[in-house]
Motif scaffolding. Structure first.
Motif, mmCIF file in Angstrom:
data_model
loop_
_atom_site.group_PDB
_atom_site.id
_atom_site.type_symbol
_atom_site.label_atom_id
_atom_site.label_comp_id
_atom_site.label_asym_id
_atom_site.label_seq_id
_atom_site.Cartn_x
_atom_site.Cartn_y
_atom_site.Cartn_z
ATOM 1 N N SER A 198 0.805 -1.221 0.000
ATOM 2 C CA SER A 198 0.000 0.000 0.000
ATOM 3 C C SER A 198 0.836 1.269 0.000
ATOM 4 N N ILE A 199 2.191 1.138 -0.043
ATOM 5 C CA ILE A 199 3.052 2.318 -0.047
ATOM 6 C C ILE A 199 2.919 3.027 -1.385
ATOM 7 N N LEU A 200 2.595 4.302 -1.366
ATOM 8 C CA LEU A 200 2.406 5.101 -2.575
ATOM 9 C C LEU A 200 3.566 6.075 -2.738
ATOM 10 N N PRO A 201 3.848 6.491 -3.975
ATOM 11 C CA PRO A 201 4.926 7.477 -4.181
ATOM 12 C C PRO A 201 4.604 8.796 -3.495
ATOM 13 N N LYS A 202 5.616 9.369 -2.897
ATOM 14 C CA LYS A 202 5.441 10.622 -2.174
ATOM 15 C C LYS A 202 6.250 11.709 -2.871
ATOM 16 N N PRO A 203 5.591 12.590 -3.627
ATOM 17 C CA PRO A 203 6.327 13.648 -4.332
ATOM 18 C C PRO A 203 7.036 14.572 -3.345
ATOM 19 N N ILE A 204 8.223 15.039 -3.747
ATOM 20 C CA ILE A 204 8.962 15.966 -2.907
ATOM 21 C C ILE A 204 8.302 17.333 -2.982
ATOM 22 N N THR A 205 8.248 18.016 -1.863
ATOM 23 C CA THR A 205 7.609 19.330 -1.834
ATOM 24 C C THR A 205 8.535 20.374 -2.449
ATOM 25 N N GLN A 206 7.947 21.501 -2.802
ATOM 26 C CA GLN A 206 8.730 22.579 -3.410
ATOM 27 C C GLN A 206 9.770 23.120 -2.433
ATOM 28 N N ASP A 207 9.396 23.217 -1.158
ATOM 29 C CA ASP A 207 10.348 23.700 -0.163
ATOM 30 C C ASP A 207 11.527 22.735 -0.002
ATOM 31 N N GLU A 208 11.220 21.424 0.019
ATOM 32 C CA GLU A 208 12.294 20.433 0.129
ATOM 33 C C GLU A 208 13.215 20.477 -1.089
ATOM 34 N N GLN A 209 12.621 20.652 -2.267
ATOM 35 C CA GLN A 209 13.434 20.730 -3.485
ATOM 36 C C GLN A 209 14.336 21.960 -3.460
ATOM 37 N N GLN A 210 13.782 23.103 -3.066
ATOM 38 C CA GLN A 210 14.578 24.319 -2.994
ATOM 39 C C GLN A 210 15.712 24.178 -1.980
ATOM 40 N N LYS A 211 15.429 23.511 -0.881
ATOM 41 C CA LYS A 211 16.451 23.319 0.140
ATOM 42 C C LYS A 211 17.583 22.436 -0.376
ATOM 43 N N LEU A 212 17.226 21.342 -1.073
ATOM 44 C CA LEU A 212 18.234 20.450 -1.632
ATOM 45 C C LEU A 212 19.088 21.170 -2.671
ATOM 46 N N LEU A 213 18.425 21.927 -3.556
ATOM 47 C CA LEU A 213 19.164 22.640 -4.598
ATOM 48 C C LEU A 213 20.087 23.691 -3.996
ATOM 49 N N TYR A 214 19.626 24.349 -2.943
ATOM 50 C CA TYR A 214 20.476 25.349 -2.284
ATOM 51 C C TYR A 214 21.701 24.686 -1.649
ATOM 52 N N GLN A 215 21.482 23.535 -1.009
ATOM 53 C CA GLN A 215 22.608 22.818 -0.406
ATOM 54 C C GLN A 215 23.594 22.345 -1.471
ATOM 55 N N ASP A 216 23.073 21.876 -2.618
ATOM 56 C CA ASP A 216 23.952 21.441 -3.705
ATOM 57 C C ASP A 216 24.777 22.601 -4.250
ATOM 58 N N ARG A 217 24.152 23.768 -4.355
ATOM 59 C CA ARG A 217 24.881 24.933 -4.874
ATOM 60 C C ARG A 217 25.989 25.344 -3.916
ATOM 61 N N ILE A 218 25.698 25.274 -2.623
ATOM 62 C CA ILE A 218 26.722 25.616 -1.622
ATOM 63 C C ILE A 218 27.881 24.626 -1.707
ATOM 64 N N LYS A 219 27.567 23.323 -1.830
ATOM 65 C CA LYS A 219 28.622 22.318 -1.913
ATOM 66 C C LYS A 219 29.431 22.462 -3.193
ATOM 67 N N ALA A 220 28.760 22.834 -4.295
ATOM 68 C CA ALA A 220 29.467 22.974 -5.573
ATOM 69 C C ALA A 220 30.499 24.098 -5.528
ATOM 70 N N GLN A 221 30.198 25.156 -4.770
ATOM 71 C CA GLN A 221 31.109 26.292 -4.688
ATOM 72 C C GLN A 221 32.031 26.218 -3.471
ATOM 73 N N LYS A 222 31.903 25.127 -2.699
ATOM 74 C CA LYS A 222 32.728 24.992 -1.499
ATOM 75 C C LYS A 222 34.191 24.838 -1.872
ATOM 76 N N GLU A 223 35.044 25.540 -1.184
ATOM 77 C CA GLU A 223 36.495 25.483 -1.352
ATOM 78 C C GLU A 223 36.959 25.981 -2.717
ATOM 79 N N VAL A 224 36.083 26.622 -3.483
ATOM 80 C CA VAL A 224 36.497 27.224 -4.748
ATOM 81 C C VAL A 224 37.048 28.622 -4.459
#
Length: 529
Positions: free
Chosen positions: A24-50
């Protein structure tokens, strides 16, 4: 209902509930806030130590930044590190397995057995025996070793060791492409920086001349057909200039992406007229590059190791057809009150053989040999492709130099024509449209020269990559950006010196049908002719 049946029904219901819950487990779409948070963290990591860029950026520093900070290149380095980790783990697979076990046993009644006469088959008249306690614990430590698993693990370890080198060659190939892309993007961005003021000035003059022509047309001072031809000439030149401006606008954004800088990063680039053109090695024979490519080309070395991995796969396939021999040995203990010896050491040896292997062995060996032949065929194909690429790259390098030299000559001529036309326009001997046309032609010629220079850098980089003579850098994580820039600069200076590094190779055997041709022999004392 007996206790046993009740217990069975109970566990059946639990299993059914868990199964239905899982289904009965159904797919759970990621929320817009969660997506924005992940993308922000990825951008910070991409520019880390540059390291932030300074006011100016040289070509060598741009290449060094790409090697150190480019995300795709970082991914290839991580793949190599993972391959090394897998290789280390596969070495442990060859060791015997040491399994520690502990358990708790429960029965709701005693384990009772009876006996039957071995010869008469009649039940024993003695009282049935209780052989085990209702509850007891067991512990043990078992050393297990399977000869077949050891053999497979041995070949797996050899394959994983070769996969480390394959990952390294893929990283090298990624670096080759990256360096070429950075050079082309840098020169395009430098061209845009160099031509920006001239473009804006000429477009402004063309628009002014166009407005003046329209005013003259409304006043009837010129024949309509002459005025329209004049305006069309101006519009054609404006279109050319605007096309050039649009073509060069994105160059700096592309460069920032390649060297992992923010798209809006601002800095000045080198004057493309002051960047030394690469050496075309017109004085060197193509065979000089061929022997180096056969020794160091990334694609060829990857093909060689992939073929060796295929050979090991053949060995594994044949090994799996053999009988399996396993050994087990280790101490055991229990607190079962009915056991007289509560501590003991047990061991076992076992041989097993899948009889179907007798039937499948010919097909398995045939398939393994076919895979091995395929890998060897791919290696031969890559070798022929690499040799052809060497000759093609050498020709492209010479053609690129010729195109650059011709473009530079045209640029000089058009620049002189533009200067003469500008002087005539001041004296009234030339129209404003003629001046705009001459300036537009000069800008286009200068752009073509810079484009030819970028093509020359790309051809030079391709020749260097095909020959496997890229900078020897090592681990970019352990070296600073400044030191890496120095290494890149030194490498390009050595490459542009026109002298190839020595290489020591055995003479290439000459076939009976080609004894009349010259064999390529390069030793440690060879120099570029």
């Amino acid at each position: 209902m007996s206790k046993v049946r009740k217990l069975g029904v109970f566990w059946f219901l639990i299993a059914a509930v868990l199964l239905l819950d899982g289904c009965s487990i159904l797919p759970k779409p990621i929320t817009q806030d969660e997506q924005q948070k992940l993308l922000y963290q990825d951008r910070i990591k991409a520019q880390k130590e540059v390291e932030p860029v300074g006011k100016s950026l040289t070509l060598h520093e741009a290449v060094a930044r790409g090697i150190k900070y480019n995300l795709d290149y970082r991914s290839k380095m991580m793949e190599q590190a993972i391959a090394m980790g897998v290789s280390d783990l596969s070495n442990y697979d060859m060791l015997p397995k040491v399994v520690a076990n502990a358990g708790y046993n429960y029965r709701n009644n005693y384990f009772i057995t009876t006996a039957t006469g071995a010869y008469s088959g009649n039940p024993s008249l003695n009282e049935p025996f209780v052989s085990s306690a209702k509850t007891y614990d067991t512990t043990g430590l078992m050393l297990s070793w399977n000869l077949l698993d050891f053999g497979v693990s041995y070949f797996n370890a050899r394959q994983n060791a070769d996969r480390i080198i394959v990952a390294s060659e893929k990283r090298r190939r990624t670096m080759h492409v990256l360096v070429q892309d950075i050079q082309v993007a840098y020169l395009r961005a430098a061209s845009a920086q160099k031509l920006k003021s001239d473009l804006q000035k000429t477009v402004k003059e063309a628009n002014e001349a166009l407005e003046n022509s329209k005013k003259t047309d409304t006043q009837g001072l010129k024949a309509p057909i002459d005025a329209l031809k004049y305006q069309k000439s101006l519009l054609d030149n404006v279109k050319i200039l605007e096309t050039i401006d649009q073509e060069l606008t994105s160059a700096k954004i592309e460069l920032n992406q390649l060297i992992n800088l923010p798209a809006s990063a601002s800095y000045t680039l080198e004057d493309p007229d002051k960047i030394a053109a690469p050496n075309s090695y017109a004085h060197a024979d193509v065979q000089e590059f061929e022997v180096r490519a056969l020794a160091h080309n990334a694609d060829l070395k990857e093909g060689i190791y992939n073929a060796r991995i295929a050979v090991e796969e053949t060995h594994k396939s044949i090994l799996k057809l053999l009988p399996g021999i396993s050994f087990n040995y280790g101490p055991q203990a229990t607190n079962n009150s009915f056991y007289i010896n509560k501590n003991w050491v047990e061991g076992a040896a076992q041989i097993s053989f899948n009889l179907w292997n007798i039937l499948t062995a010919p097909a398995t060996i045939k398939l393994a040999d076919a895979n091995q032949d395929l890998a060897q065929q791919k290696r031969m194909m890559v070798q022929m492709a690499v040799i052809g690429q060497v000759y093609l790259s050498k020709q492209q390098l010479e053609n690129a130099l010729q195109l650059y030299q011709r473009s530079a000559e045209i640029d000089k001529v058009d620049s002189k024509i533009a200067k003469i036309t500008a002087d005539k326009e001041k004296e009234g001997a030339a129209s404003q449209a003629e001046k705009v046309a001459a300036n537009s032609s000069a800008i286009v010629s200068k752009l073509r020269k810079y484009q030819a220079l970028s093509q020359l850098f790309a051809a030079s980089g391709k020749m260097q990559a095909t020959s496997g003579m890229e900078p020897d850098i090592g681990s970019v994580n352990d070296i600073s950006l400044g030191d890496l820039t120095k290494i890149v600069k030194k490498s390009f200076e050595e490459w542009n010196s026109g002298k190839l590094p020595p290489v020591e190779l055995q003479p290439i055997p000459v076939s009976e049908t080609s004894k009349s041709s010259d064999a390529v022999v390069v030793n440690s004392s060879s120099t570029t002719r």
